[in-house]
Design a protein around this motif. Structure first.
Motif: not given
Length: 88
Positions: A14-25, A64-79
């Motif tokens: 998920i961290p890699s996905v979030v990072n890739g999505i951030e770059g693409l979008f 909803q659980g996947l959504s929470a994991v993605i939100d948590g990943t974004v919080f961690c990456l942003n910090a």
């Protein structure tokens, strides 16, 4: 492969996905980025296969659980150092 091991493998990237999505979008809203990440992760986990084979009995709670994991990943990456440095 059983559902639990597939889920844990999915969470691991998920961290890699979030990072890739951030770059693409980059110019899109946070909600649009999250929807893209949810779609990608759901597809990667073959969520529909697990729902139809009854490994996931409540698909809405699972999403909803996947959504929470993605939100948590974004919080961690942003910090972390991944985030853009803030100006003092």
């Amino acid at each position: 492969m059983d559902s639990l091991s597939k889920l844990l493998q999915g969470i691991a990237f998920i961290p890699s996905v979030v990072n890739g999505i951030e770059g693409l979008f980059a110019s899109c809203s946070g909600a649009e980025k999250k929807n893209a990440a949810m779609s990608f992760v759901s597809a990667a986990l073959q969520l529909s296969d697990d729902v139809t084979s009854h490994h996931i009995i409540d698909s809405e709670k699972f999403k909803q659980g996947l959504s929470a994991v993605i939100d948590g990943t974004v919080f961690c990456l942003n910090a972390s150092t991944w985030a853009k440095p803030t100006q003092p």
